[in-house]
Structure formats: structure tokens, C-alpha cells
Design an enzyme around this catalytic site. Sequence first.
Site, mmCIF file in Angstrom:
data_model
loop_
_atom_site.group_PDB
_atom_site.id
_atom_site.type_symbol
_atom_site.label_atom_id
_atom_site.label_comp_id
_atom_site.label_asym_id
_atom_site.label_seq_id
_atom_site.Cartn_x
_atom_site.Cartn_y
_atom_site.Cartn_z
ATOM 1 N N HIS A 186 -9.186 9.015 2.315
ATOM 2 C CA HIS A 186 -8.369 7.910 1.797
ATOM 3 C C HIS A 186 -8.989 6.596 2.295
ATOM 4 O O HIS A 186 -8.409 5.874 3.107
ATOM 5 C CB HIS A 186 -6.928 8.067 2.276
ATOM 6 C CG HIS A 186 -5.933 7.262 1.501
ATOM 7 N ND1 HIS A 186 -6.278 6.462 0.428
ATOM 8 C CD2 HIS A 186 -4.589 7.106 1.653
ATOM 9 C CE1 HIS A 186 -5.196 5.873 -0.047
ATOM 10 N NE2 HIS A 186 -4.162 6.248 0.670
ATOM 11 N N ARG A 196 -3.125 -3.523 1.698
ATOM 12 C CA ARG A 196 -3.825 -2.675 0.733
ATOM 13 C C ARG A 196 -4.418 -3.522 -0.398
ATOM 14 O O ARG A 196 -5.529 -3.294 -0.845
ATOM 15 C CB ARG A 196 -2.859 -1.618 0.155
ATOM 16 C CG ARG A 196 -2.385 -0.564 1.146
ATOM 17 C CD ARG A 196 -3.521 0.332 1.605
ATOM 18 N NE ARG A 196 -4.233 0.860 0.468
ATOM 19 C CZ ARG A 196 -3.876 1.965 -0.192
ATOM 20 N NH1 ARG A 196 -2.836 2.661 0.207
ATOM 21 N NH2 ARG A 196 -4.588 2.383 -1.238
ATOM 22 N N CYS A 240 0.356 5.135 7.124
ATOM 23 C CA CYS A 240 -0.105 4.716 5.798
ATOM 24 C C CYS A 240 1.045 4.666 4.795
ATOM 25 O O CYS A 240 0.948 3.973 3.794
ATOM 26 C CB CYS A 240 -1.197 5.652 5.311
ATOM 27 S SG CYS A 240 -0.642 7.357 5.157
ATOM 28 N N ASP A 268 0.647 10.172 10.190
ATOM 29 C CA ASP A 268 0.784 10.368 8.740
ATOM 30 C C ASP A 268 1.680 11.587 8.538
ATOM 31 O O ASP A 268 2.007 12.309 9.491
ATOM 32 C CB ASP A 268 -0.614 10.582 8.122
ATOM 33 C CG ASP A 268 -0.575 10.692 6.599
ATOM 34 O OD1 ASP A 268 0.432 10.277 5.984
ATOM 35 O OD2 ASP A 268 -1.553 11.212 6.017
ATOM 36 N N GLN A 277 -7.232 3.054 2.164
ATOM 37 C CA GLN A 277 -6.216 2.912 3.210
ATOM 38 C C GLN A 277 -6.871 2.484 4.521
ATOM 39 O O GLN A 277 -6.386 1.582 5.217
ATOM 40 C CB GLN A 277 -5.494 4.254 3.402
ATOM 41 C CG GLN A 277 -4.439 4.230 4.479
ATOM 42 C CD GLN A 277 -3.252 3.360 4.116
ATOM 43 O OE1 GLN A 277 -2.714 3.472 3.033
ATOM 44 N NE2 GLN A 277 -2.851 2.477 5.023
ATOM 45 N N ARG A 286 -7.276 8.658 -8.044
ATOM 46 C CA ARG A 286 -6.618 9.484 -7.020
ATOM 47 C C ARG A 286 -6.592 10.909 -7.537
ATOM 48 O O ARG A 286 -5.983 11.166 -8.594
ATOM 49 C CB ARG A 286 -5.198 8.962 -6.755
ATOM 50 C CG ARG A 286 -4.354 9.913 -5.951
ATOM 51 C CD ARG A 286 -3.064 9.274 -5.470
ATOM 52 N NE ARG A 286 -3.324 8.313 -4.408
ATOM 53 C CZ ARG A 286 -2.377 7.793 -3.618
ATOM 54 N NH1 ARG A 286 -1.119 8.128 -3.791
ATOM 55 N NH2 ARG A 286 -2.682 6.938 -2.682
HETATM 56 N N1 CP Z 1 -0.516 4.823 1.519
HETATM 57 C C1 CP Z 1 -0.581 5.154 0.215
HETATM 58 O O1 CP Z 1 -1.632 5.471 -0.324
HETATM 59 O O2 CP Z 1 0.624 5.088 -0.427
HETATM 60 P P1 CP Z 1 0.898 5.623 -1.912
HETATM 61 O O3 CP Z 1 0.687 7.113 -1.880
HETATM 62 O O4 CP Z 1 2.313 5.245 -2.196
HETATM 63 O O5 CP Z 1 -0.066 4.977 -2.839
HETATM 64 N N1 NVA Z 2 -2.006 12.399 3.680
HETATM 65 C C1 NVA Z 2 -1.121 11.895 2.646
HETATM 66 C C2 NVA Z 2 -1.371 10.438 2.427
HETATM 67 C C3 NVA Z 2 -0.492 9.783 1.403
HETATM 68 C C4 NVA Z 2 -0.831 8.340 1.169
HETATM 69 C C5 NVA Z 2 -1.330 12.688 1.366
HETATM 70 O O1 NVA Z 2 -2.466 13.009 1.023
HETATM 71 O O2 NVA Z 2 -0.329 13.009 0.702
#
Ligand code: CP
Ligand code: NVA
Length: 304
Positions: A129, A288, A260, A220, A132, A102
Site C-alpha cells: 500500500h 493521502r 491507515c 492496522d 498510504q 486497487r
Molecule cells: N487507508 C485507506 O487506504 O483507506 P481506504 O481503504 O478507505 O481507501
Molecule cells: N491492510 C488493510 C488496509 C486497508 C486500507 C487491507 O488490505 O484491507
Amino acid sequence: MGVRHFLEVDDLAPAELEALLDQAKRWKRDPAAVPRLLDGRGVAILFEKPSARTRVSTEMAVHTLGGHPIYVRGEEVGIDTRESAEDVARTLAAHCTIIAARVFDHQLLERMASVVSVPIVNLLSDRAHPCQALADLLTLQEDLGALEGRRVAYVGDGNNVATSLAFAAALSGLELIVASPPDYELDDDVVDRARNLGGTIELIADPHEAVRGVDAVYTDVWTSMGQEDEAQQRRAAFAGYRVDAGLMATAGPQARFMHCLPAHRDQEVSADVIDGPQSVVWRQAENRMHAIRALFAALVPNED
Ligand code: CP
Ligand code: NVA
């Protein structure tokens, strides 16, 4: 066959995506059938940003495949400060069968992918993502069966989650309607790429018009991780884009609510919607693990 990376949903062909979702459903129904594909192998799970769902579901996916998840924080290894992203990737690849990461900058994943011969899996970047989106398709299939011709409205920021959802929709035959305020729409090149994949994607400014009769309403956060400085101006820009009971009433009783997570009940969604009967957010979170487990199995075929 060369190494397969998974930086965005369309790294999979439509038939591969379908097979992956079928596998995820089979193993969800019958956990005893999950093979120990990663027996004795390490999977690096590198995070530059916080996470609840992604970390825990990915670790459990590796564990149930018989492997060993190794959590690594970005600041601990010092990506591009202590050593280059390429050297971090080479080091992790020496010990791990998969590197899942990430990151803030999507290009970091591309740089890592260019120097290692183990799969790089995107656990969220500024651009995408995709893991997701796999879980979201799984969740929708559980409810709707085949997704061809089904309709999802995404209301909110044209961000990483919306981008991967657009490609997932295109590959699975879902029609996507996106309602975003001016300056926060999906990028034109994302829309073009989704359409080139055969996707039906419509951009409509008015959220009420966008959600009428859809199978699911998805939203989101208005401010993603890394955009905290913009939070105030984003709150103002998105004020008319909250998913509340009125919007869900326009959508209709058949519409699921999707997010998400993490969610802000005072911002993009009202508490009565996310905590109400149309919400499927906790099944999305649960899925997930099922989705990424099937992904890992697809990327690391059994060598026996
Ligand atoms: N939806 C998601 O990716 O959640 P986290 O940021 O908690 O991993
Ligand atoms: N769009 C959000 C998703 C978190 C899972 C972010 O990037 O923070």
C-alpha cells in the site's frame, strides 16, 4: 525517459522520495501554486475492493491538477473474465494519462504495467500500500522534521501496509520495529529487501518491548480485505496486540498513534487511543491527497 510505474515505495529513489514529500508540503501550504499538470487528461481509478480515503483523495488530487478522474469498478470491466487484465489496461491507457488501481492480486498490477506506456499506480494490493506509506511519511515529517534516526513501532499484522511502511522507513532513514504474533510476521524477503535498501528494521514479538520510547505507534486491521474467512482465527491470534492506553503509556507521551484506517475500535485499537490526543489518524487521511498529488506530478512531468 521510459514510463515510471509506482507499485511499491522503492520504485522511487531516496532523493526522489524526498523531493516528492517536499513538493507535497509546498502545495499543501500553498494550494494556489498547484499547476494544472493534468489539464484535459483522464486518470483511470480502478477498484476491485472497497475504499473511502483512497478513492476520494485520488479523485481530488486529479481534480486539483486539472485532470478528470474516471472511477471504474473491477466487476464492471470484468478483469480476466470479460477480458484480460492486459486488454483492460490497454483500453484505459488509450484514454488516460495514469492508471491507478486497487487490486486483490499484486501480479495484476505487474501484468498491466508490462503492456502499457502510462504509469500504473498501486492503490493497494495484497502485497503493498505504497500511497498510504507516502502519506504516513508526510505526516511524520510535519511533526518531526527530518526522519533520520526517528523510530516507529508497527504493532500487528505484517501485511500490505506494514510492507510498504518498511520500505518507506528504509528509504527515509526511519528505524522500524515490528511486533507481530507468530505466523503473522513480515515476510523474510520484505525484511531482507528493506535492509538491502539500508533500512534498520527490528522484529520483536513483545509489543511492550517494541514500543518503548518510539516516536509513533502504528497499527492496522487484523483482517485485511479479502481475508474475511480468517477473521475469527485472526482475532484470537492478535488478542495481545491491541494498541490500548496501557501500550501507549509504555510508548510514552511523545508517541503519536497512527493507523491507515478503516479502524476497528473493538479490535486492533481502543477508542480512547484512536480518539485521544496522541492520535494523528485524521491528518494521515488528509495527507493521502497531498501525497498522491505530488506522486502524480512526479510520474507525469510537465511536457511544456
Ligand atoms: N487507508 C485507506 O487506504 O483507506 P481506504 O481503504 O478507505 O481507501
Ligand atoms: N491492510 C488493510 C488496509 C486497508 C486500507 C487491507 O488490505 O484491507
